[in-house]
Design a protein around this motif. Structure first.
Motif, PDB file in Angstrom:
ATOM      1  N   ALA A 213       0.861  -1.316  -0.050  1.00  0.00           N
ATOM      2  CA  ALA A 213       0.003  -0.094  -0.022  1.00  0.00           C
ATOM      3  C   ALA A 213       0.920   1.118  -0.018  1.00  0.00           C
ATOM      4  N   GLU A 214       1.932   1.122   0.744  1.00  0.00           N
ATOM      5  CA  GLU A 214       2.679   2.375   0.987  1.00  0.00           C
ATOM      6  C   GLU A 214       3.392   2.866  -0.541  1.00  0.00           C
ATOM      7  N   ARG A 215       3.754   1.556  -1.160  1.00  0.00           N
ATOM      8  CA  ARG A 215       4.349   1.755  -2.527  1.00  0.00           C
ATOM      9  C   ARG A 215       3.359   2.469  -3.442  1.00  0.00           C
ATOM     10  N   SER A 216       2.171   1.952  -3.410  1.00  0.00           N
ATOM     11  CA  SER A 216       1.086   2.527  -4.306  1.00  0.00           C
ATOM     12  C   SER A 216       0.828   3.964  -3.941  1.00  0.00           C
ATOM     13  N   TYR A 217       0.764   4.406  -2.731  1.00  0.00           N
ATOM     14  CA  TYR A 217       0.324   5.705  -2.342  1.00  0.00           C
ATOM     15  C   TYR A 217       1.416   6.592  -2.702  1.00  0.00           C
ATOM     16  N   ARG A 218       2.648   6.292  -2.528  1.00  0.00           N
ATOM     17  CA  ARG A 218       4.096   7.034  -2.846  1.00  0.00           C
ATOM     18  C   ARG A 218       3.817   7.457  -4.414  1.00  0.00           C
ATOM     19  N   GLU A 219       3.140   6.276  -5.360  1.00  0.00           N
ATOM     20  CA  GLU A 219       3.312   6.511  -6.936  1.00  0.00           C
ATOM     21  C   GLU A 219       2.231   7.482  -7.146  1.00  0.00           C
ATOM     22  N   THR A 220       0.940   7.535  -6.254  1.00  0.00           N
ATOM     23  CA  THR A 220      -0.003   8.456  -6.509  1.00  0.00           C
ATOM     24  C   THR A 220       0.096   9.797  -5.803  1.00  0.00           C
ATOM     25  N   LYS A 221       0.880  10.062  -5.028  1.00  0.00           N
ATOM     26  CA  LYS A 221       0.712  11.183  -4.088  1.00  0.00           C
ATOM     27  C   LYS A 221       1.152  12.421  -4.722  1.00  0.00           C
ATOM     28  N   GLU A 222       1.868  12.320  -5.681  1.00  0.00           N
ATOM     29  CA  GLU A 222       2.264  13.690  -6.542  1.00  0.00           C
ATOM     30  C   GLU A 222       1.015  14.024  -7.757  1.00  0.00           C
ATOM     31  N   LEU A 223       0.450  12.795  -7.937  1.00  0.00           N
ATOM     32  CA  LEU A 223      -0.487  12.989  -8.869  1.00  0.00           C
ATOM     33  C   LEU A 223      -1.758  13.607  -8.622  1.00  0.00           C
ATOM     34  N   ASP A 224      -2.106  13.342  -7.107  1.00  0.00           N
ATOM     35  CA  ASP A 224      -3.441  13.814  -6.682  1.00  0.00           C
ATOM     36  C   ASP A 224      -3.330  15.558  -6.635  1.00  0.00           C
ATOM     37  N   PRO A 225      -2.764  16.309  -6.128  1.00  0.00           N
ATOM     38  CA  PRO A 225      -2.743  17.737  -6.529  1.00  0.00           C
ATOM     39  C   PRO A 225      -2.675  18.137  -8.010  1.00  0.00           C
ATOM     40  N   LYS A 226      -2.043  17.289  -8.808  1.00  0.00           N
ATOM     41  CA  LYS A 226      -2.084  17.589 -10.101  1.00  0.00           C
ATOM     42  C   LYS A 226      -3.209  17.422 -11.027  1.00  0.00           C
ATOM     43  N   VAL A 227      -3.886  16.443 -10.537  1.00  0.00           N
ATOM     44  CA  VAL A 227      -5.078  15.860 -11.318  1.00  0.00           C
ATOM     45  C   VAL A 227      -6.342  16.395 -10.694  1.00  0.00           C
TER      46      VAL A 227
END
Length: 289
Positions: A181-195
């Motif tokens: 889960a941590e790996r997945s959240y790290r991958e998406t963390k920077e996308l959330d503010p952008k998207v």
């Protein structure tokens, strides 16, 4: 609805849609298509405001009427099925929501094919309800099937693709695979503010979820940093529920870290600020220890 719609706008919309529906019923009758459209608008406004007890009977009437007039596979009927299913899911009536969403998904897939946006939406809704009902294996199977379709049709940075990736991270966390889960959240963390935007409720909520995963891995310092980052973003948000929700995230993080008194103090703060989702607190596994 846009994420920056405030409660006064919704109150005004509810009043307006209510007046339109009353007029349509009088002028055109209960089965006129414009009347049914007004009914859908009013019920969706109730839903957004969390007035599910008002939304559900209206949406049941809408679904029954559209099914009778247009048939079970008409696009208006399918829209009504999804509206009602979303309300039922919000009311924690997952079994009823699941049946409606299975029916809608099977119809969309047969009529439109797996790559159609309406089919992808129906598939995602069903997977989300299964996840909420803790049917993680079936939910993950649907999301795993959906994600490559979304990547192909919508692109990696589309909000629906991102939502699916986060849902898969949530399933991993629910199954106790915190490293995954941590790996997945790290991958998406920077996308959330952008998207979605930095002050979007889901951007803030996902930071809270990521922090709870870190707390489960005993990475408490980073967890606290992420929780406070979420609170700062919530304080800048125009959404009235953002700050109490962020305090609930802070409380949950403290609970997972084993700091019971701090968790209870933060939970009280969340309720004092207007947090209202008692059912989430009651069913949240993080508070059962």
């Amino acid at each position: 609805w846009s994420s920056d719609v405030c409660s006064s706008d919704l109150d005004e919309a509810e009043k307006l849609f209510g007046e339109v529906l009353e007029l349509r019923r009088k002028v055109s009758g209960n089965e006129d298509r414009n009347t049914l459209g007004a009914m859908a608008n009013l019920s969706a406004t109730y839903q957004v405001q969390g007035e599910y007890a008002k939304a559900e009977p209206l949406q049941r009437e809408l679904l029954a009427t559209r099914t009778r007039i247009f048939g079970p596979e008409h696009s208006d009927t399918l829209e009504s099925m999804q509206l009602l299913a979303n309300t039922l899911s919000s009311e924690h009536k997952e079994a009823d929501a699941e049946k409606l969403q299975r029916d809608a998904y099977e119809i969309q897939k047969r009529k439109l094919g797996p790559d159609h946006p309406d089919t992808m939406l129906a598939m995602g809704n069903l997977a989300a309800t299964l996840k909420d009902d803790r049917k993680y294996a079936e939910s993950k199977s649907l999301y795993d099937e959906l994600l490559p379709i979304q990547r192909k049709v919508l692109g990696e940075d589309h909000f629906m693709t991102l939502s699916t990736r986060v849902a898969l991270a949530e399933i991993l966390a629910a199954q106790g695979d915190y490293a995954g889960a941590e790996r997945s959240y790290r991958e998406t963390k920077e996308l959330d503010p952008k998207v979605l935007g930095p002050d979007h409720p889901r951007t803030i909520e996902r930071l809270d979820e990521f922090a709870v995963v870190l707390a489960h891995e005993h990475k408490n310092k980073e967890a606290d940093q992420v929780l406070n980052e979420a609170l700062k973003m919530a304080e800048k948000s125009k959404i009235g529920t953002a700050v109490p929700n962020a305090w609930y995230g802070l409380a949950t993080g403290a609970a997972v870290e084993g700091n019971r008194q701090l968790a209870l103090d933060r939970l009280k703060k969340a309720f004092d600020l207007g947090y209202t989702d008692v059912e989430t607190v009651r069913t949240d596994d993080e508070w059962k220890s």
